[in-house]
Design a protein around this motif. Structure first.
Motif, PDB file in Angstrom:
ATOM      1  N   TRP A 105       0.828  -1.199   0.000  1.00  0.00           N
ATOM      2  CA  TRP A 105       0.000   0.000   0.000  1.00  0.00           C
ATOM      3  C   TRP A 105       0.865   1.253   0.000  1.00  0.00           C
ATOM      4  O   TRP A 105       2.029   1.232   0.382  1.00  0.00           O
ATOM      5  N   ASP A 106       0.240   2.344  -0.461  1.00  0.00           N
ATOM      6  CA  ASP A 106       0.941   3.622  -0.553  1.00  0.00           C
ATOM      7  C   ASP A 106      -0.092   4.731  -0.490  1.00  0.00           C
ATOM      8  O   ASP A 106      -1.231   4.555  -0.936  1.00  0.00           O
ATOM      9  N   ASN A 107       0.289   5.866   0.072  1.00  0.00           N
ATOM     10  CA  ASN A 107      -0.609   7.018   0.135  1.00  0.00           C
ATOM     11  C   ASN A 107       0.067   8.204  -0.558  1.00  0.00           C
ATOM     12  O   ASN A 107       1.072   8.719  -0.076  1.00  0.00           O
ATOM     13  N   CYS A 123      -3.991   0.377  -2.517  1.00  0.00           N
ATOM     14  CA  CYS A 123      -3.649  -0.932  -1.949  1.00  0.00           C
ATOM     15  C   CYS A 123      -3.665  -2.006  -3.026  1.00  0.00           C
ATOM     16  O   CYS A 123      -4.477  -1.960  -3.957  1.00  0.00           O
ATOM     17  N   GLU A 124      -2.775  -2.996  -2.874  1.00  0.00           N
ATOM     18  CA  GLU A 124      -2.838  -4.218  -3.653  1.00  0.00           C
ATOM     19  C   GLU A 124      -3.272  -5.333  -2.711  1.00  0.00           C
ATOM     20  O   GLU A 124      -2.685  -5.509  -1.631  1.00  0.00           O
ATOM     21  N   TRP A 130      -6.996 -15.775  -6.951  1.00  0.00           N
ATOM     22  CA  TRP A 130      -6.738 -14.871  -8.067  1.00  0.00           C
ATOM     23  C   TRP A 130      -5.251 -14.891  -8.399  1.00  0.00           C
ATOM     24  O   TRP A 130      -4.399 -14.836  -7.503  1.00  0.00           O
ATOM     25  N   THR A 131      -4.931 -14.915  -9.676  1.00  0.00           N
ATOM     26  CA  THR A 131      -3.527 -14.989 -10.100  1.00  0.00           C
ATOM     27  C   THR A 131      -2.863 -13.620 -10.126  1.00  0.00           C
ATOM     28  O   THR A 131      -1.634 -13.533 -10.208  1.00  0.00           O
ATOM     29  N   VAL A 132      -3.651 -12.551 -10.088  1.00  0.00           N
ATOM     30  CA  VAL A 132      -3.104 -11.193 -10.062  1.00  0.00           C
ATOM     31  C   VAL A 132      -3.735 -10.444  -8.901  1.00  0.00           C
ATOM     32  O   VAL A 132      -4.862 -10.749  -8.487  1.00  0.00           O
ATOM     33  N   PRO A 133      -3.037  -9.456  -8.326  1.00  0.00           N
ATOM     34  CA  PRO A 133      -3.612  -8.718  -7.202  1.00  0.00           C
ATOM     35  C   PRO A 133      -4.741  -7.799  -7.640  1.00  0.00           C
ATOM     36  O   PRO A 133      -4.791  -7.332  -8.778  1.00  0.00           O
ATOM     37  N   LEU A 134      -5.643  -7.562  -6.725  1.00  0.00           N
ATOM     38  CA  LEU A 134      -6.697  -6.572  -6.894  1.00  0.00           C
ATOM     39  C   LEU A 134      -6.153  -5.219  -6.471  1.00  0.00           C
ATOM     40  O   LEU A 134      -5.611  -5.080  -5.368  1.00  0.00           O
ATOM     41  N   HIS A 135      -6.286  -4.222  -7.327  1.00  0.00           N
ATOM     42  CA  HIS A 135      -5.863  -2.869  -7.001  1.00  0.00           C
ATOM     43  C   HIS A 135      -7.068  -2.069  -6.513  1.00  0.00           C
ATOM     44  O   HIS A 135      -8.125  -2.065  -7.158  1.00  0.00           O
ATOM     45  N   CYS A 136      -6.902  -1.395  -5.379  1.00  0.00           N
ATOM     46  CA  CYS A 136      -7.961  -0.573  -4.795  1.00  0.00           C
ATOM     47  C   CYS A 136      -7.395   0.801  -4.454  1.00  0.00           C
ATOM     48  O   CYS A 136      -6.317   0.895  -3.861  1.00  0.00           O
ATOM     49  N   VAL A 137      -8.145   1.848  -4.808  1.00  0.00           N
ATOM     50  CA  VAL A 137      -7.739   3.208  -4.475  1.00  0.00           C
ATOM     51  C   VAL A 137      -8.901   3.902  -3.778  1.00  0.00           C
ATOM     52  O   VAL A 137     -10.016   3.973  -4.317  1.00  0.00           O
ATOM     53  N   CYS A 138      -8.644   4.395  -2.560  1.00  0.00           N
ATOM     54  CA  CYS A 138      -9.648   5.126  -1.789  1.00  0.00           C
ATOM     55  C   CYS A 138      -9.354   6.616  -1.900  1.00  0.00           C
ATOM     56  O   CYS A 138      -8.223   7.057  -1.666  1.00  0.00           O
ATOM     57  N   VAL A 139     -10.377   7.404  -2.246  1.00  0.00           N
ATOM     58  CA  VAL A 139     -10.163   8.827  -2.507  1.00  0.00           C
ATOM     59  C   VAL A 139     -11.170   9.679  -1.734  1.00  0.00           C
ATOM     60  O   VAL A 139     -12.265   9.236  -1.401  1.00  0.00           O
ATOM     61  N   HIS A 140     -10.753  10.911  -1.473  1.00  0.00           N
ATOM     62  CA  HIS A 140     -11.628  11.959  -0.964  1.00  0.00           C
ATOM     63  C   HIS A 140     -11.132  13.247  -1.605  1.00  0.00           C
ATOM     64  O   HIS A 140     -10.129  13.814  -1.174  1.00  0.00           O
ATOM     65  N   LEU A 141     -11.831  13.683  -2.650  1.00  0.00           N
ATOM     66  CA  LEU A 141     -11.324  14.753  -3.493  1.00  0.00           C
ATOM     67  C   LEU A 141     -11.705  16.137  -2.963  1.00  0.00           C
ATOM     68  O   LEU A 141     -12.535  16.287  -2.067  1.00  0.00           O
ATOM     69  N   ALA A 142     -11.101  17.146  -3.582  1.00  0.00           N
ATOM     70  CA  ALA A 142     -11.220  18.538  -3.132  1.00  0.00           C
ATOM     71  C   ALA A 142     -12.640  19.079  -3.290  1.00  0.00           C
ATOM     72  O   ALA A 142     -13.457  18.561  -4.070  1.00  0.00           O
ATOM     73  N   LEU A 143     -12.910  20.156  -2.579  1.00  0.00           N
ATOM     74  CA  LEU A 143     -14.199  20.819  -2.665  1.00  0.00           C
ATOM     75  C   LEU A 143     -14.322  21.705  -3.900  1.00  0.00           C
ATOM     76  O   LEU A 143     -15.432  22.021  -4.330  1.00  0.00           O
ATOM     77  N   THR A 144     -13.200  22.132  -4.472  1.00  0.00           N
ATOM     78  CA  THR A 144     -13.225  23.011  -5.638  1.00  0.00           C
ATOM     79  C   THR A 144     -13.087  22.204  -6.926  1.00  0.00           C
ATOM     80  O   THR A 144     -12.394  21.182  -6.968  1.00  0.00           O
ATOM     81  N   ALA A 145     -13.723  22.683  -7.990  1.00  0.00           N
ATOM     82  CA  ALA A 145     -13.667  21.993  -9.282  1.00  0.00           C
ATOM     83  C   ALA A 145     -12.245  21.936  -9.810  1.00  0.00           C
ATOM     84  O   ALA A 145     -11.812  20.901 -10.348  1.00  0.00           O
ATOM     85  N   ARG A 146     -11.503  23.014  -9.657  1.00  0.00           N
ATOM     86  CA  ARG A 146     -10.126  23.031 -10.138  1.00  0.00           C
ATOM     87  C   ARG A 146      -9.268  22.015  -9.387  1.00  0.00           C
ATOM     88  O   ARG A 146      -8.491  21.271  -9.974  1.00  0.00           O
TER      89      ARG A 146
END
Length: 255
Positions: A105-107, A123-124, A130-146
């Motif tokens: 895992w990495d942040n 995270c992997e 399963w022969t390959v890892p599952l990739h998962c990404v948890c996000v919480h994005l910004a309040l501004t569109a830019r």
């Protein structure tokens, strides 16, 4: 071989009720019980306290363990936490709880400015059979569109660089995507051949905010390499007692 995954995403509002600041109740215990009823294999969490000394002193039943560890206890053997915002009394960020081993895992810091700290928790996961890892990404994005557009671009670049095209992929969390055109779908999902689970089933992302009577489509679950069996929004009075966001769940079948 297990080909089915039950997945949830939830902005937990730091384990505190959404009432005015001085009247906030500690709801992390109730939240844990409700989270367990979802019976998810993977849980993507946002606004999770890793530590908060002032709250620990104020609330007599504040958990001794970090919130992500407290929530995972006896239900999800593995977990990862990405600290995004740090302050004098503690820190908070995103977390992934998993029934299966997290092998890596990495942040990645994708903050648009110092007053709104954001990260991509990647995270992997080794799903049995399963022969390959599952990739998962948890996000919480910004309040501004830019800010969101910059973060979506960094997320797209990360996936293109680190996730093999044939690997199963789940990206979930609070996208804060207020725009009626659902820019996250156009800027992230389409270029990566991903699909939002509620869009596939219902034609639109889920209404997830506010939890009492959802209107805005802020929370998403994007996938690649899966068929979507079912989706559900968990909202109403009971859920609104513990967070201002509804919890989203989906059942996925590996292609």
């Amino acid at each position: 071989m297990n080909q089915t995954l039950h997945v949830a995403t939830y902005n937990i509002h730091k384990g505190l009720s959404v009432t005015p600041f001085f009247n906030r109740r500690l709801v992390i215990h109730e939240l844990r019980e409700r989270l367990r009823t979802l019976n998810a294999d993977l849980v993507f969490l946002q606004e999770v306290h890793g530590n908060h000394e002032r709250h620990a002193a104020r609330y007599h039943d504040w958990p001794a363990a970090p919130q992500y560890e407290f929530l995972a206890d006896s239900m999800w053997p593995d977990f990862a936490y990405g600290r995004n915002a740090a302050y004098d009394s503690g820190h908070h960020g995103n977390a992934i709880l998993s029934r299966y081993p997290i092998t890596r895992w990495d942040n990645q810091d994708v903050s648009s400015h110092r007053f709104e700290r954001r990260g991509l928790l990647h995270c992997e996961i080794a799903v049995p059979g399963w022969t390959v890892p599952l990739h998962c990404v948890c996000v919480h994005l910004a309040l501004t569109a830019r800010g969101r557009s910059v973060q979506l671009e960094k997320l797209r670049q990360r996936i293109e660089k680190l996730v093999p095209a044939a690997a199963p992929l789940i990206v979930a969390g609070d996208f804060n995507d207020w725009h009626w055109r659902h820019k996250a779908t156009h800027e992230l999902a389409h270029p990566l051949n991903m699909h939002e689970v509620f869009e596939l089933v219902n034609g639109f992302p889920a209404r997830s905010f506010p939890a009492a009577l959802p209107v805005l489509r802020l929370d998403r679950i994007y996938v690649r390499g899966f068929r979507v069996r079912q989706v559900h929004v968990h909202h109403g009075r009971a859920w609104a007692r513990i967070s201002d966001h509804a919890a989203l769940t989906t059942t996925l079948v590996r292609l």
